[in-house]
Design an enzyme around this catalytic site. Structure first.
Site, PDB file in Angstrom:
ATOM      1  N   HIS A  14       0.800  -1.230   0.000  1.00 22.62           N
ATOM      2  CA  HIS A  14       0.000   0.000   0.000  1.00 22.62           C
ATOM      3  C   HIS A  14       0.826   1.269   0.000  1.00 22.62           C
ATOM      4  O   HIS A  14       0.464   2.261  -0.619  1.00 22.62           O
ATOM      5  CB  HIS A  14      -1.019  -0.039   1.132  1.00 22.62           C
ATOM      6  CG  HIS A  14      -2.189  -0.865   0.732  1.00 22.62           C
ATOM      7  ND1 HIS A  14      -2.312  -2.180   1.090  1.00 22.62           N
ATOM      8  CD2 HIS A  14      -3.217  -0.579  -0.094  1.00 22.62           C
ATOM      9  CE1 HIS A  14      -3.396  -2.666   0.524  1.00 22.62           C
ATOM     10  NE2 HIS A  14      -3.965  -1.722  -0.195  1.00 22.62           N
ATOM     11  N   ARG A 123      -9.965   4.522  -1.884  1.00 23.41           N
ATOM     12  CA  ARG A 123      -9.666   3.606  -0.774  1.00 23.41           C
ATOM     13  C   ARG A 123     -10.029   4.307   0.535  1.00 23.41           C
ATOM     14  O   ARG A 123      -9.193   4.963   1.153  1.00 23.41           O
ATOM     15  CB  ARG A 123      -8.187   3.234  -0.777  1.00 23.41           C
ATOM     16  CG  ARG A 123      -7.776   2.321  -1.930  1.00 23.41           C
ATOM     17  CD  ARG A 123      -6.324   1.904  -1.785  1.00 23.41           C
ATOM     18  NE  ARG A 123      -5.987   0.751  -2.612  1.00 23.41           N
ATOM     19  CZ  ARG A 123      -5.437   0.827  -3.813  1.00 23.41           C
ATOM     20  NH1 ARG A 123      -5.162   1.976  -4.347  1.00 23.41           N
ATOM     21  NH2 ARG A 123      -5.161  -0.286  -4.492  1.00 23.41           N
ATOM     22  N   GLU A 258     -11.951  -9.793  -5.964  1.00 25.23           N
ATOM     23  CA  GLU A 258     -10.530  -9.878  -5.583  1.00 25.23           C
ATOM     24  C   GLU A 258     -10.219 -11.163  -4.830  1.00 25.23           C
ATOM     25  O   GLU A 258      -9.124 -11.324  -4.308  1.00 25.23           O
ATOM     26  CB  GLU A 258     -10.104  -8.642  -4.783  1.00 25.23           C
ATOM     27  CG  GLU A 258     -10.910  -8.354  -3.553  1.00 25.23           C
ATOM     28  CD  GLU A 258     -10.424  -7.092  -2.820  1.00 25.23           C
ATOM     29  OE1 GLU A 258      -9.329  -6.591  -3.100  1.00 25.23           O
ATOM     30  OE2 GLU A 258     -11.171  -6.622  -1.937  1.00 25.23           O
ATOM     31  N   ASP A 282      -5.113  -8.238  -4.922  1.00 23.94           N
ATOM     32  CA  ASP A 282      -5.433  -9.380  -4.060  1.00 23.94           C
ATOM     33  C   ASP A 282      -5.755 -10.637  -4.862  1.00 23.94           C
ATOM     34  O   ASP A 282      -5.384 -11.736  -4.468  1.00 23.94           O
ATOM     35  CB  ASP A 282      -6.618  -9.027  -3.143  1.00 23.94           C
ATOM     36  CG  ASP A 282      -6.157  -8.225  -1.940  1.00 23.94           C
ATOM     37  OD1 ASP A 282      -5.132  -8.595  -1.338  1.00 23.94           O
ATOM     38  OD2 ASP A 282      -6.803  -7.220  -1.605  1.00 23.94           O
ATOM     39  N   ARG A 292       1.430 -10.703  -1.617  1.00 25.09           N
ATOM     40  CA  ARG A 292       1.698  -9.543  -2.478  1.00 25.09           C
ATOM     41  C   ARG A 292       2.794  -8.630  -1.941  1.00 25.09           C
ATOM     42  O   ARG A 292       3.335  -7.812  -2.674  1.00 25.09           O
ATOM     43  CB  ARG A 292       0.415  -8.749  -2.706  1.00 25.09           C
ATOM     44  CG  ARG A 292      -0.147  -8.095  -1.468  1.00 25.09           C
ATOM     45  CD  ARG A 292      -1.551  -7.565  -1.696  1.00 25.09           C
ATOM     46  NE  ARG A 292      -1.592  -6.139  -1.952  1.00 25.09           N
ATOM     47  CZ  ARG A 292      -2.702  -5.433  -2.096  1.00 25.09           C
ATOM     48  NH1 ARG A 292      -3.876  -6.036  -2.043  1.00 25.09           N
ATOM     49  NH2 ARG A 292      -2.664  -4.162  -2.311  1.00 25.09           N
ATOM     50  N   CYS A 329      -9.663  -2.292 -10.899  1.00 23.68           N
ATOM     51  CA  CYS A 329      -8.983  -1.243 -10.140  1.00 23.68           C
ATOM     52  C   CYS A 329      -7.693  -1.752  -9.511  1.00 23.68           C
ATOM     53  O   CYS A 329      -7.050  -1.051  -8.746  1.00 23.68           O
ATOM     54  CB  CYS A 329      -9.913  -0.652  -9.084  1.00 23.68           C
ATOM     55  SG  CYS A 329     -10.522  -1.866  -7.919  1.00 23.68           S
TER      56      CYS A 329
HETATM   57  C1  PEP Z   1      -6.868  -4.937  -5.172  1.00 28.05           C
HETATM   58  O1  PEP Z   1      -6.823  -5.820  -4.322  1.00 28.05           O
HETATM   59  O2  PEP Z   1      -6.585  -5.113  -6.369  1.00 28.05           O
HETATM   60  C2  PEP Z   1      -7.255  -3.575  -4.802  1.00 28.05           C
HETATM   61  C3  PEP Z   1      -7.436  -2.650  -5.716  1.00 28.05           C
HETATM   62  O3  PEP Z   1      -7.403  -3.288  -3.475  1.00 28.05           O
HETATM   63  P1  PEP Z   1      -6.184  -3.044  -2.478  1.00 28.05           P
HETATM   64  O4  PEP Z   1      -4.945  -2.878  -3.311  1.00 28.05           O
HETATM   65  O5  PEP Z   1      -6.505  -1.820  -1.716  1.00 28.05           O
HETATM   66  O6  PEP Z   1      -6.178  -4.271  -1.664  1.00 28.05           O
HETATM   67 MG    MG Z   2      -7.682  -5.556  -2.380  1.00 22.93          MG
END
Ligand code: PEP
Ligand code: MG
Length: 397
Positions: A14, A123, A258, A282, A292, A329
């Site tokens: 993140h 987010r 996801e 995810d 990840r 996304c």
């Molecule tokens: C994802 O998981 O692709 C996503 C956009 O959400 P985050 O990266 O905030 O987990």
């Molecule tokens: Mg996610």
């Protein structure tokens, strides 16, 4: 901040996603060879975000090479700036909405400056983070309203809080977990904590009066969860009506796809939701069982892995069969080669860190949907993610 160098992490951590949204060059995973320890106070460091490399105390020759590289980057930025107000449309007329991922209402102006046509992922957990207590309905309303307003009639998709995983929230006092990414997070918390969930839904519904808002739910794994969400939305509307607060009745409610479970169940989920947005950050980690954020296995983290592509294609098909829209996304959407495949699969919206928008747009404007479909057909016959990546780089160079 000119740049960030991190010992751990990966491209979808993140902290990296936030830096990317602000076009701050970031390098991750440098602990592996103890590279960070080699930097001493006062050293000059070149940070090459493109190659994921640092050069400590560069020679004059290295410096000159990088000066040249910076010049080229500036030329590219000028070329991209010229694309800002042009649509992302293929040579044969297929139009894709390119939207921005944001973490704060304050990111919208920056996103618009790159040509974002709205927000595909707000987010909202970042509205909850960096503070001592839960933001109340009013605080949240102000943040969402500003984001929705700034989108000026374009869609602003607000994701309900995705706390947990690598985004803990100390004031919720959630005990440490062995597997936080598989634990008490996101919608699992929201459905149990109406004191958190109802004010958030009410704030989004109220913000909808000032433009076009949508509610998006993270980490869904089954239809039952979404049905509960719809009940909460109904309840939020009843409360708002009782309180005589204005709200938008037509706010779309969709889900992030996801988890592999959600992707597999998209034909069923599509009957209940208004849209799908595929969260590959995810989805890739859960499908491939690859953390990840773990830099030592990042070589396995490939969104072109055929297992991932099949889930994405399945989701797009389920959306089409049920007459709802499907977007993405996750960070995959910011990969121009992937964008071509996603367009061919039928996705109509791609949301990404705003600085990535121009290069995706440039690629989409250079291909035809007919050509993209042929490429997709070839790709879906391939057995290996690395092979797919190499093939796309060749045919779409
Ligand atoms: C994802 O998981 O692709 C996503 C956009 O959400 P985050 O990266 O905030 O987990
Ligand atoms: Mg996610």
């Amino acid at each position: 901040i000119a740049g960030v160098i991190l010992g751990s992490g990966s491209a979808t951590s993140h902290v990296v996603i936030i830096a990317k949204a602000r076009a701050i060059p970031t390098i991750v995973g440098l602990n592996k060879e103890n590279r960070i320890d080699k930097i001493k106070d006062g050293d000059h460091v070149i940070l090459d975000g493109e190659r994921g490399e640092i050069v400590i105390n560069p020679t004059p020759k290295e410096r000159a090479a990088y000066d040249e590289k910076i010049k080229k980057q500036q030329e590219l930025a000028r070329r991209y700036a010229a694309l800002k107000d042009l649509p992302a449309v293929t040579t044969d007329g297929v139009r894709i909405d390119l939207m921005a991922n944001i973490g704060s209402h304050m990111d919208v102006d920056n996103a618009l400056s790159y040509g974002a046509e709205g927000v595909g992922l707000f987010r909202s957990e970042f509205v909850f983070m960096g503070r001592e207590e839960i933001p109340n309905e009013e605080d949240q309303f102000k943040a969402y309203k500003e984001a929705v307003e700034k989108c000026g009639g374009n869609l602003c998709v607000i994701r309900t809080m995705d706390i947990g995983g690598d985004k803990p929230l100390p004031y919720l006092n959630i005990p440490p977990e062995e597997n936080p990414f598989l634990g008490y997070r996101a919608i699992r918390i929201s459905l149990e904590r109406r004191d958190l969930f109802l004010p958030q839904l009410k704030a989004i519904l109220r913000a909808g009066v000032y433009g076009k808002a949508a509610i998006m739910v993270p980490m869904v794994i089954n239809v039952g969860e979404f049905k509960k969400v719809k009940e909460f939305v109904k309840e939020a509307k009843v409360e708002l009506a009782h309180e005589n607060k204005a709200y938008a009745d037509d706010v779309q409610v969709g889900i992030m796809v996801e988890t592999p479970a959600a992707a597999i169940m998209t034909p069923e989920l599509a009957k209940y939701v208004d849209f799908f947005s595929i969260g590959t950050n995810d989805l890739v980690q859960y499908t491939l069982a690859v953390d990840r954020g773990n830099s030592s296995i990042s070589y396995l983290y490939n969104h072109f892995n055929p297992a991932v592509l099949r889930l994405v294609e399945r989701t797009a098909r389920a959306a089409k069969d049920n007459g709802i829209w499907c977007g993405m996304c996750g960070e995959m959407a910011s990969d121009p080669y992937a964008a071509v495949l996603l367009m061919a699969m039928g996705l109509t919206e791609l949301s990404m860190s705003a600085p990535s928008i121009p290069r995706v747009k440039e690629k989409l404007r250079a291909v035809s949907a007919v050509q993209a479909k042929e490429i997709l057909a070839d790709v879906m016959k391939m057995e290996d993610g690395e092979e797919i990546k190499a093939y796309l780089q060749k045919v779409l160079a």
